[in-house]
Design an enzyme around this catalytic site. Structure first.
Site, PDB file in Angstrom:
ATOM      1  N   HIS A 286      34.370  13.733  60.690  1.00 37.43           N
ATOM      2  CA  HIS A 286      33.699  13.183  59.752  1.00 37.43           C
ATOM      3  C   HIS A 286      33.711  13.830  58.624  1.00 37.43           C
ATOM      4  O   HIS A 286      33.828  15.101  58.380  1.00 37.43           O
ATOM      5  CB  HIS A 286      32.143  13.456  60.307  1.00 37.43           C
ATOM      6  CG  HIS A 286      31.341  12.338  59.644  1.00 37.43           C
ATOM      7  ND1 HIS A 286      30.628  12.424  58.224  1.00 37.43           N
ATOM      8  CD2 HIS A 286      30.618  11.059  60.091  1.00 37.43           C
ATOM      9  CE1 HIS A 286      29.824  11.260  58.051  1.00 37.43           C
ATOM     10  NE2 HIS A 286      29.987  10.771  59.018  1.00 37.43           N
ATOM     11  N   ASP A 334      30.623   7.260  65.417  1.00 34.02           N
ATOM     12  CA  ASP A 334      31.374   5.949  66.174  1.00 34.02           C
ATOM     13  C   ASP A 334      31.929   5.998  67.416  1.00 34.02           C
ATOM     14  O   ASP A 334      32.082   4.988  68.013  1.00 34.02           O
ATOM     15  CB  ASP A 334      32.370   5.600  64.844  1.00 34.02           C
ATOM     16  CG  ASP A 334      31.947   5.727  63.515  1.00 34.02           C
ATOM     17  OD1 ASP A 334      30.961   4.726  63.365  1.00 34.02           O
ATOM     18  OD2 ASP A 334      32.489   6.459  62.628  1.00 34.02           O
TER      19      ASP A 334
END
Length: 389
Positions: A286, A334
């Protein structure tokens, strides 16, 4: 102390792989120091040149610039901390334990009264068949003024009520159903026909996806709101940014490679093959969280506890460890959404649909906060093109 090394303009531009005009623009932006050289020529700090070259290489790998520089606006909505997003002082992972999306909306919107009480709009007009959920939502939002004559109002007294109505209207569009007063996580679970444990995970996912500070879609919604565009138009702006594969559709990319994982798969081999082909691992790593994404950890922990006997869930720790060993990256939200979709056999696009349903709450919050501000968002660009002689 080592003596600084300086490069000529030609050397510095060649090392960066840019034209001289771009080099001069970097100097004007304070990215590269320059000193007077022989004659009228300038010399350029080699350390700055190589530091900028390294940053550009990193951007090429990640597709994004690192989040550096001064904040561009003030907000009271969400703080991104090491332990995850904090909504108006409340840790999102704590809220995910029991709260509903409606409760979080009331918190983010700073509502005194419940804006959802008896606030059920009519459904979207008939839309073309075959549309994907996000495309159906885009068309439904554009049609909002057909049913609401006050769609363009900016009256503070009405905006939270409009937000609640638009959120319910949008959920109906995403699910291709009529708006109801049922909690949003229950609506989604009923539409997908899943178990109580899946419904609880959907509820937690909605809460954790509600807002994430000034992400691309939230900024797009704020830019529209700063021009005093109506609330439904601000949501369309946010949705447009959200549909990209680097944002809301990122869970689709994780879902795609997860489809390769079967009960008989050699997980390490599947991931090693991707690594050998130079492919990334969507759903891992991320841009903001340098260590772990607390939202993913929260959802995966619930999934591992509630579905311990599921064949895919049993292998999740192996998959996560292999990703860490081969790619050096932890899972992000995700991947968690894709894992939920795979575990429960949810319909295509359900991961990003859940993400979108939650994030709309944040877009509304950002629009409401921006309406209360006086300034119009108008950032300046750093020009790096050719200049007149």
């Amino acid at each position: 102390m080592s003596t600084p090394i300086y490069l000529s303009a030609r050397e510095a531009a060649a090392e960066l792989g840019v034209q001289p005009a771009t080099l001069y623009a970097y100097v004007s932006r304070g990215l590269i120091a320059s000193v007077a050289g022989p004659g009228k020529k300038r010399r350029y700090d080699a350390a700055d040149v190589r530091r900028l070259k390294g940053r550009k290489a990193s951007e090429d790998q990640t597709g994004s610039r690192p989040l550096t520089g001064d904040p561009v606006l003030e907000t009271e909505l969400t703080l991104i901390a090491e332990n995850g997003p904090v909504y108006r002082g409340r840790l999102a992972t704590d809220l995910a334990a029991t709260s509903t999306l409606e409760t979080v909306a009331t918190l983010l919107w700073d509502s005194g009264d419940d804006p959802f009480a008896k606030n059920v709009p009519e459904g979207p007009p008939e839309l073309p068949a075959g549309l994907a959920p996000l495309d159906r939502l885009m068309m439904a939002l554009a049609a909002w003024p057909l049913q609401d004559r006050a769609a363009y109002t900016l009256a503070p007294r009405l905006l939270q009520l409009k937000g609640a109505a638009l959120l319910r209207y949008s959920i109906a569009a995403l699910l291709d159903q009529e708006p109801v007063a049922t909690p949003i996580h229950t609506q989604i679970a009923n539409a997908y026909g899943v178990s109580a444990s899946a419904k609880n995970l959907i509820r937690a996912a909605l809460v954790l996806c509600a807002d994430h500070e000034l992400n691309t879609s939230a900024f797009a919604a704020r830019c529209a709101a700063s021009t005093r565009a109506p609330l439904h138009a601000a949501l369309i702006s946010g949705l447009g940014a959200f549909t990209g594969p680097r944002h809301g559709a990122a869970s689709d990319r994780a879902t795609a490679w997860l489809a390769e994982i079967t009960p008989d798969s050699d997980i390490e081999m599947v991931l090693a093959d991707r690594l050998g082909r130079g492919e990334s691992l969507p759903g891992f790593g991320h841009l903001i969280y340098q260590e772990r994404d607390p939202r993913a950890d929260c959802l995966l922990d619930i999934l591992l506890r509630t579905e311990a006997g599921h064949p895919f869930v049993e292998r999740l720790p192996v998959l996560i460890k292999a990703a860490d060993n081969l790619f050096g990256l932890p899972p992000n939200v995700d991947f968690a959404l894709a894992a939920i979709q795979k575990t429960y056999g949810l319909p295509k696009d359900s991961g990003k649909t859940i993400f979108c349903a939650g994030r709309m709450t944040g877009w509304i919050a950002h629009a409401l906060e921006q309406y209360a501000a006086h300034e119009k968002i108008r950032p300046r660009a750093a020009y790096v093109g050719e200049r007149p002689e």
